[in-house]
Scaffold this motif. Structure first.
Motif, PDB file in Angstrom:
ATOM      1  N   LEU A  20     -12.604 -67.296 -57.507  1.00  0.00           N
ATOM      2  CA  LEU A  20     -13.116 -67.393 -56.140  1.00  0.00           C
ATOM      3  C   LEU A  20     -13.161 -68.827 -55.627  1.00  0.00           C
ATOM      4  CD1 LEU A  20     -16.099 -64.855 -56.427  1.00  0.00           C
ATOM      5  CD2 LEU A  20     -13.761 -64.425 -55.628  1.00  0.00           C
ATOM      6  N   GLN A  21     -13.284 -69.807 -56.524  1.00  0.00           N
ATOM      7  CA  GLN A  21     -13.463 -71.175 -56.074  1.00  0.00           C
ATOM      8  C   GLN A  21     -12.131 -71.910 -55.950  1.00  0.00           C
ATOM      9  OE1 GLN A  21     -14.189 -69.962 -59.157  1.00  0.00           O
ATOM     10  NE2 GLN A  21     -14.704 -71.605 -60.572  1.00  0.00           N
ATOM     11  N   GLU A  22     -12.180 -73.065 -55.309  1.00  0.00           N
ATOM     12  CA  GLU A  22     -11.014 -73.930 -55.208  1.00  0.00           C
ATOM     13  C   GLU A  22     -10.685 -74.513 -56.578  1.00  0.00           C
ATOM     14  OE1 GLU A  22      -9.552 -77.969 -52.826  1.00  0.00           O
ATOM     15  OE2 GLU A  22     -11.684 -77.549 -53.087  1.00  0.00           O
ATOM     16  N   VAL A  23      -9.414 -74.551 -56.898  1.00  0.00           N
ATOM     17  CA  VAL A  23      -8.928 -75.226 -58.090  1.00  0.00           C
ATOM     18  C   VAL A  23      -8.065 -76.389 -57.623  1.00  0.00           C
ATOM     19  CG1 VAL A  23      -7.521 -75.044 -60.169  1.00  0.00           C
ATOM     20  CG2 VAL A  23      -9.011 -73.141 -59.491  1.00  0.00           C
ATOM     21  N   VAL A  24      -8.423 -77.595 -58.001  1.00  0.00           N
ATOM     22  CA  VAL A  24      -7.727 -78.799 -57.538  1.00  0.00           C
ATOM     23  C   VAL A  24      -6.593 -79.138 -58.498  1.00  0.00           C
ATOM     24  CG1 VAL A  24      -7.954 -81.210 -56.843  1.00  0.00           C
ATOM     25  CG2 VAL A  24      -9.886 -79.636 -56.531  1.00  0.00           C
ATOM     26  N   THR A  25      -5.362 -79.002 -58.041  1.00  0.00           N
ATOM     27  CA  THR A  25      -4.209 -79.348 -58.864  1.00  0.00           C
ATOM     28  C   THR A  25      -3.968 -80.856 -58.828  1.00  0.00           C
ATOM     29  OG1 THR A  25      -2.659 -79.103 -57.033  1.00  0.00           O
ATOM     30  CG2 THR A  25      -3.165 -77.116 -58.327  1.00  0.00           C
ATOM     31  N   VAL A  26      -3.040 -81.309 -59.656  1.00  0.00           N
ATOM     32  CA  VAL A  26      -2.714 -82.732 -59.676  1.00  0.00           C
ATOM     33  C   VAL A  26      -2.169 -83.170 -58.316  1.00  0.00           C
ATOM     34  CG1 VAL A  26      -1.247 -84.493 -60.723  1.00  0.00           C
ATOM     35  CG2 VAL A  26      -2.322 -82.738 -62.163  1.00  0.00           C
ATOM     36  N   LEU A  27      -1.302 -82.361 -57.711  1.00  0.00           N
ATOM     37  CA  LEU A  27      -0.774 -82.687 -56.383  1.00  0.00           C
ATOM     38  C   LEU A  27      -1.902 -82.806 -55.365  1.00  0.00           C
ATOM     39  CD1 LEU A  27       1.574 -83.041 -54.373  1.00  0.00           C
ATOM     40  CD2 LEU A  27       1.622 -80.529 -54.148  1.00  0.00           C
ATOM     41  N   ALA A  28      -2.801 -81.838 -55.375  1.00  0.00           N
ATOM     42  CA  ALA A  28      -3.916 -81.881 -54.423  1.00  0.00           C
ATOM     43  C   ALA A  28      -4.821 -83.068 -54.686  1.00  0.00           C
ATOM     44  CB  ALA A  28      -4.707 -80.580 -54.513  1.00  0.00           C
ATOM     45  N   GLY A  29      -5.048 -83.378 -55.947  1.00  0.00           N
ATOM     46  CA  GLY A  29      -5.903 -84.515 -56.293  1.00  0.00           C
ATOM     47  C   GLY A  29      -5.333 -85.829 -55.813  1.00  0.00           C
ATOM     48  N   ILE A  30      -4.022 -86.000 -55.948  1.00  0.00           N
ATOM     49  CA  ILE A  30      -3.376 -87.241 -55.495  1.00  0.00           C
ATOM     50  C   ILE A  30      -3.414 -87.326 -53.978  1.00  0.00           C
ATOM     51  CG2 ILE A  30      -1.141 -88.419 -55.367  1.00  0.00           C
ATOM     52  CD1 ILE A  30      -0.625 -87.395 -58.235  1.00  0.00           C
ATOM     53  N   ARG A  31      -3.177 -86.223 -53.302  1.00  0.00           N
ATOM     54  CA  ARG A  31      -3.248 -86.233 -51.834  1.00  0.00           C
ATOM     55  C   ARG A  31      -4.654 -86.522 -51.341  1.00  0.00           C
ATOM     56  NH1 ARG A  31       1.000 -81.210 -50.670  1.00  0.00           N
ATOM     57  NH2 ARG A  31       2.850 -82.564 -50.435  1.00  0.00           N
ATOM     58  N   ARG A  32      -5.665 -86.017 -52.030  1.00  0.00           N
ATOM     59  CA  ARG A  32      -7.040 -86.322 -51.663  1.00  0.00           C
ATOM     60  C   ARG A  32      -7.368 -87.782 -51.939  1.00  0.00           C
ATOM     61  NH1 ARG A  32     -10.370 -80.860 -53.147  1.00  0.00           N
ATOM     62  NH2 ARG A  32     -11.785 -82.275 -54.232  1.00  0.00           N
ATOM     63  N   LYS A  33      -6.780 -88.333 -52.964  1.00  0.00           N
ATOM     64  CA  LYS A  33      -7.049 -89.720 -53.343  1.00  0.00           C
ATOM     65  C   LYS A  33      -6.469 -90.695 -52.313  1.00  0.00           C
ATOM     66  CE  LYS A  33      -8.680 -90.908 -56.631  1.00  0.00           C
ATOM     67  NZ  LYS A  33     -10.091 -91.280 -56.920  1.00  0.00           N
ATOM     68  N   LEU A  34      -5.230 -90.399 -51.867  1.00  0.00           N
ATOM     69  CA  LEU A  34      -4.558 -91.291 -50.909  1.00  0.00           C
ATOM     70  C   LEU A  34      -4.140 -90.504 -49.673  1.00  0.00           C
ATOM     71  CD1 LEU A  34      -2.242 -93.430 -53.246  1.00  0.00           C
ATOM     72  CD2 LEU A  34      -4.551 -93.943 -52.472  1.00  0.00           C
ATOM     73  N   PRO A  35      -5.090 -90.182 -48.812  1.00  0.00           N
ATOM     74  CA  PRO A  35      -4.763 -89.348 -47.647  1.00  0.00           C
ATOM     75  C   PRO A  35      -3.792 -90.012 -46.679  1.00  0.00           C
ATOM     76  CG  PRO A  35      -6.992 -90.236 -47.471  1.00  0.00           C
ATOM     77  CD  PRO A  35      -6.519 -90.546 -48.852  1.00  0.00           C
TER      78      PRO A  35
END
Length: 770
Positions: free
Chosen positions: A459-474
Motif C-alpha cells: 500500500l505504501q510508496e516504495v522509493v526506487t534508486v531512480l526515484a531517490g536520485i530524482r528526489r535528491k537532485l530535482p
C-alpha cells in the motif's frame, strides 16, 4: 407440610438453579498460569487438543482457493465446524497477508471477529494464536518494509536491529498478531541457497549477537505487553549449508560443526535472550530429518538450551519425513514428529489432524505427548494475556503502523546497510551535476529491492534508486534507460543505455537479482543458483556503458553475494545496496551524493567465483597453508583470495588504529582479558567505523579456525577525534570443543587481531592461558 413452607423450598430450589455455574479455574486470572493450564487441559477432548496443535497457513488450498472462500473457512476453522476431524483450531499462520489486503483497520477488525468466534462460539472459549512472517517487518499490507537479511547484517548495529524488530512487534501486535516467525538467525554458509537472503551473516558470533538483539527487540521481557510478540527463530538448527546449495538439501555436517557453527546463535537467542518460538528446519541433519529428531527437538533444544516455547513445523514439514523415506505416509510422519517434539502443524497436513486422532486411539501416538504439546500452546496463550485481552483497538492499529518514525527507521537501516566496495575517487558525486544517466533493470524496480517475505499487496510508496536520485537532485536532468532485464539475452536496450550515458556527466548502472515478487525470480526461498555471476546480459550492459567513457558507478540490488570480477577490476565505483527496503532509493542517493558517509561492512565474504565455495573467512589452517604461504595463493585459473573479505567496507573518511593494550597478559582458564585500542578519524568528514576483534588460538588439541570474530563495536567519530574502544574476552570466547566434544579452555597462547576487516588487521598482540 404447610403450604407456605413448601413455597419457600420451591423458591429456594429455583433460585439455586438460577445461580451462574461456578467459573472454571482456568478463567480466573488470579490463579497461577500452570494451574489454569492444567485445569483447561483436563476439560478438553482429544479432538479439541489436536485442534489446538493446528495453526494452518491460510494460503493452503485446503482453506479455499480465493479470498472469499478463505475468509469464511477461517471463521469456521476457528469455530470448529470446518472439519469434523478435530476441534476448534489453535490459530492461523500468515492469515493477514493472504486475505486482508486493505491495511491495519481491516486486519484488526477481522482478527477481533475471529477471536470473538473462538471465545463465544466454542465450548471452552480458547482464544486464537495468530502468527505472521517477520523477516524484515510484518508481512502484511500497510506495515513498514525494512531492509532484509545481509543489508541488516551489514549495519553491525545491534541497537538499530533492536529498534527495527521492536517496531515490527508493535505493528504486529497492534492488529492482533502475536508471533513473528522467519527470524533467520542461522549463519549463511552457502550463498547459492536462495533462502539465505533472509539471514544476516556467515559468522556464528555475529549471528548470535544479532539473535539476542532480535529477541530483545521483538519479544522483550513481557510478552503480554501490547507492543511485544513471540520471537520465532528459524530454521532450527539450520538449513543454510545444504548439499549442492539446493533448497531442503541435506545438511551433511558433523556433530562438531553443528555445535561450533550452527548452535551458537540458538544458544544466544534462547538461553540468553529467552526466545519462545522455534521453527524446525526442512533438511535432515546427519541423516535424520529434523522433524523426526528427538535429539534436536528435545534433548538439545529443550534439555540443553532450556527452550520453553513452541516448536512449529515448517510449511509442509511433516511431509518431509515421507519424501525423506523415514515414514511410509503422513500418518506415520505425524506420529514421528509428535514424538520428536514438533508442537504445531502449520500446513493442514493430515498426519497432524484427523490421522493423529486416530493414531492416539490406536495407541500409535501417545496421549502424554499430545498433552505435552497442548500444554505448551495453552501456556503461551496465557502468558500472552489472550484469555483476558484477546481483542485489539482498530484505531490504535491504524495509528501504530507505518508511522513517520517507522519510515525514518527504514531509511536509517537502508543507509547503514549499504557497503561501499570500491571507490577510485568518483564518489561522492557532486550535487551540481546537471545531466545524470540512471541505467539498468533494478534502477526502477520496486519489487526487486524489497526481497522475499513482503506483502502480497503493498500500500505504501516504495522509493526506487531512480526515484531517490530524482528526489535528491530535482533540478538535474535524470535520464532513465532500462538497458536489459535481469534474465534473458535481449540486448535491444543497449543502444538507448549507451546514448543516455554519452549525454550524461555520470552513469549510474543498477543491476543485480530478481526478487520473489517478479515474474521470474532469481533469489529468495526456492530460488537457488549454480553460479554467483550476474545473470543474463547485465555484465555486458555494464561494459557497454563503461565503454562510452562516461564515469560509471555500479549499484548492486541483490540478496546474495555476487562474483562481479570484471566490474570490480574496471568500474571505478561499486556500491552494494543489498535489499534495502521501501526507502532504499533514498538511502542509495544519500550515499552516492555524500549526504551519508557509508558505514556498512560485509557480514559475509564475497567470492570471485562460485568454485571457491565454501569461502567463509573462518577456515582452518590447512586452507591457510595453501593460500597464505608457499604455493602461490591461487588456483590454477584464478586467485584463491575472495573478491571482498568478511568485515570489509570503505568510507569517505579514513581511520587510524593505535595503542593496543591487552591486560592482563596471563590468565587462568576462567579468567578475563580486557583489550583496548584507540581509533582516530584521520579524514576530513565525520564517519562511522566498525572496530573488529578476532581471536586466534595458536596451538590447540583440535583444529580450529585461523581466526574467529569475538568482538565488534560501531563508533562515530568527527574529523580528528580519537576514541578508545574496549573489549572483554572471557572463557566463552576462548573455549573449544575438545576431542570428546566437551567445551574447555585449554592452556596456550591466544593472538588478538584488531582491524577494520578480517583481512585488514591493524594491530595484534598475545596473551597466555595457564
Amino acid at each position: 407440610m404447610p403450604a407456605g413452607f413448601s413455597l419457600l423450598i420451591l423458591v429456594a430450589l429455583l433460585w439455586a438453579g438460577w445461580q451462574p455455574a461456578e467459573r472454571p479455574l482456568y478463567r480466573d486470572p488470579a490463579q497461577p498460569v500452570d494451574r489454569r493450564v492444567e485445569d483447561l487441559l483436563a476439560r478438553m477432548t482429544l479432538e479439541e487438543k489436536i485442534g489446538q496443535l493446528n495453526m494452518p497457513c491460510v494460503y493452503v488450498n485446503s482453506l479455499g482457493r480465493d479470498v472469499a472462500a478463505k475468509t469464511e473457512a477461517c471463521r469456521r476453522f476457528a469455530e470448529g465446524t470446518f472439519t469434523k476431524e478435530i476441534g476448534p483450531g489453535g490459530g492461523f499462520f500468515t492469515l493477514a497477508n493472504t486475505i486482508l489486503h486493505e491495511g491495519s483497520r481491516q486486519q484488526a477488525l477481522y482478527f477481533n471477529e475471529l477471536q470473538k468466534i473462538a471465545i463465544e462460539k466454542t465450548r471452552l472459549g480458547i482464544p486464537l494464536l495468530q502468527t505472521e512472517e517477520g523477516t524484515h517487518g510484518v508481512m502484511c499490507s500497510g506495515k513498514t518494509i525494512f531492509p532484509e537479511g545481509l543489508a541488516l547484517g551489514s549495519t553491525w548495529n545491534l541497537e538499530l536491529l533492536r529498534e527495527i524488530y521492536s517496531t515490527a512487534a508493535r505493528e504486529a501486535r497492534a492488529v492482533g498478531i502475536h508471533q513473528l516467525f522467519t527470524l533467520v538467525i542461522e549463519p549463511n554458509r552457502d550463498p547459492r541457497l536462495g533462502r539465505n537472503q533472509e539471514g544476516y551473516s556467515e559468522d556464528p558470533y555475529l549471528c548470535a549477537r544479532i539473535a539476542e538483539a532480535i529477541v530483545q527487540g521483538a519479544q522483550g521481557s513481557n510478552i503480554a505487553s501490547p507492543d511485544r510478540v513471540v520471537a520465532g527463530l528459524c530454521h532450527y538448527p539450520g538449513q543454510s549449508q545444504p548439499v549442492s546449495g539446493l533448497e531442503r538439501g541435506a545438511m551433511e555436517i558433523s556433530e562438531r560443526k553443528l555445535r561450533e557453527t550452527f548452535l551458537p546463535p540458538w544458544e544466544a537467542g534462547i538461553k540468553r535472550a529467552g526466545a519462545l518460538g522455534v521453527m524446525a528446519t526442512y533438511p535432515s541433519i546427519d541423516g535424520v530429518p529434523a522433524h523426526a529428531s528427538a535429539k534436536l527437538l528435545t534433548r538439545i533444544l529443550r534439555e540443553e538450551l532450556g527452550f520453553q516455547g513452541l516448536v512449529l513445523g515448517e510449511g509442509g514439514g511433516i511431509g518431509t519425513l515421507v519424501y525423506e523415506r523415514v515414514a511410509a505416509n503422513q500418518k506415520e510422519a505425524g506420529q514421528m514428529a509428535l514424538r520428536a517434539g514438533v508442537d504445531v502443524g502449520i500446513s493442514y497436513e493430515p498426519g497432524y489432524m484427523g490421522q493423529l486422532v486416530e493414531s492416539v486411539k490406536e495407541g500409535k501416538a501417545s496421549m502424554a505427548d499430545v498433552d505435552r504439546s497442548v500444554l505448551r500452546v495453552l501456556r503461551l496463550k496465557f502468558r500472552l494475556g489472550l484469555f483476558e485481552n484477546p481483542y485489539v483497538d482498530p484505531e490504535r492499529a491504524v495509528q501504530s503502523t507505518h508511522t513517520p518514525l517507522a519510515q525514518d527507521l527504514a531509511l536509517r537501516a537502508a543507509r547503514e546497510g549499504i557497503v561501499l566496495l570500491k571507490n577510485d575517487g568518483v564518489l561522492p558525486l557532486r550535487k551540481d551535476l546537471r545531466r545524470i544517466a540512471v541505467i539498468g533493470p533494478n534502477a526502477d524496480d520496486k519489487a526487486n529491492q524489497l526481497g522475499d517475505y513482503v506483502p502480497r499487496t503493498i500500500l505504501q510508496e516504495v522509493v526506487t534508486v531512480l526515484a531517490g536520485i530524482r528526489r535528491k537532485l530535482p533540478g538535474a536532468t535524470v535520464t532513465y534507460a532500462r538497458g536489459c532485464d535481469v534474465l534473458g539475452e535481449d540486448r535491444s536496450g543497449f543502444a538507448e543505455a549507451q546514448q543516455a550515458a554519452k549525454s550524461a556527466e555520470v552513469a549510474i548502472v543498477v543491476v543485480g537479482e530478481n526478487g520473489q515478487l517478479s515474474k521470474m525470480p532469481t533469489n529468495g526461498e526456492g530460488y537457488d543458483v549454480a553460479s554467483l555471476d550476474l545473470t543474463g546480459v547485465q555484465e555486458e550492459l555494464v561494459r557497454a556503458v563503461y565503454e562510452t567513457g562516461t564515469p560509471t558507478v555500479v549499484v548492486l540490488i541483490n540478496g546474495r553475494p555476487l562474483s562481479t570480477r570484471w566490474i570490480a577490476e574496471h568500474v571505478p565505483a561499486l556500491v552494494e545496496a543489498w535489499l534495502p527496503g521501501e526507502r532504499g532509493g533514498d538511502a542509495v542517493a544519500d550515499v552516492l551524493f555524500g549526504d551519508y558517509n557509508p558505514s556498512g561492512r560485509l557480514p559475509i565474504t564475497i567470492p570471485r567465483h562460485v568454485g571457491q565455495l565454501p569461502v567463509y573467512y573462518d577456515y582452518g589452517p590447512s586452507k591457510a597453508y595453501w593460500i597464505e604461504r608457499g604455493w602461490g595463493r591461487r588456483y590454477a585459473d584464478m586467485s584463491a583470495a575472495p573478491l571482498y573479505p568478511f568485515g570489509y567496507g570503505l568510507s569517505y573518511t579514513r581511520f587510524e588504529y593505535s595503542g593496543l593494550r591487552i591486560e592482563p597478559k596471563t590468565i587462568g582458564p576462567n579468567g578475563q582479558v580486557q583489550v583496548t585500542v584507540n581509533v582516530r578519524n584521520a579524514g576530513a568528514r565525520e564517519g562511522q567505523e566498525v572496530v573488529q576483534l578476532y581471536l586466534s588460538d595458536l596451538v590447540s588439541s583440535v583444529t580450529r579456525p585461523v581466526k574467529q570474530l569475538r568482538g565488534f563495536e560501531k563508533i562515530t567519530l568527527k574529523p580528528g577525534e580519537t576514541r578508545s574502544v574496549r573489549f572483554r574476552l572471557g572463557p566463552e570466547d576462548l573455549a573449544l570443543l575438545d576431542q570428546d566434544l566437551r567445551w574447555v579452555v585449554e592452556p596456550g597462547t591466544f593472538r588478538v587481531l584488531v582491524g577494520s576487516s578480517s583481512a585488514d588487521i591493524h594491530l595484534s598482540g598475545d596473551f597466555e592461558v595457564r
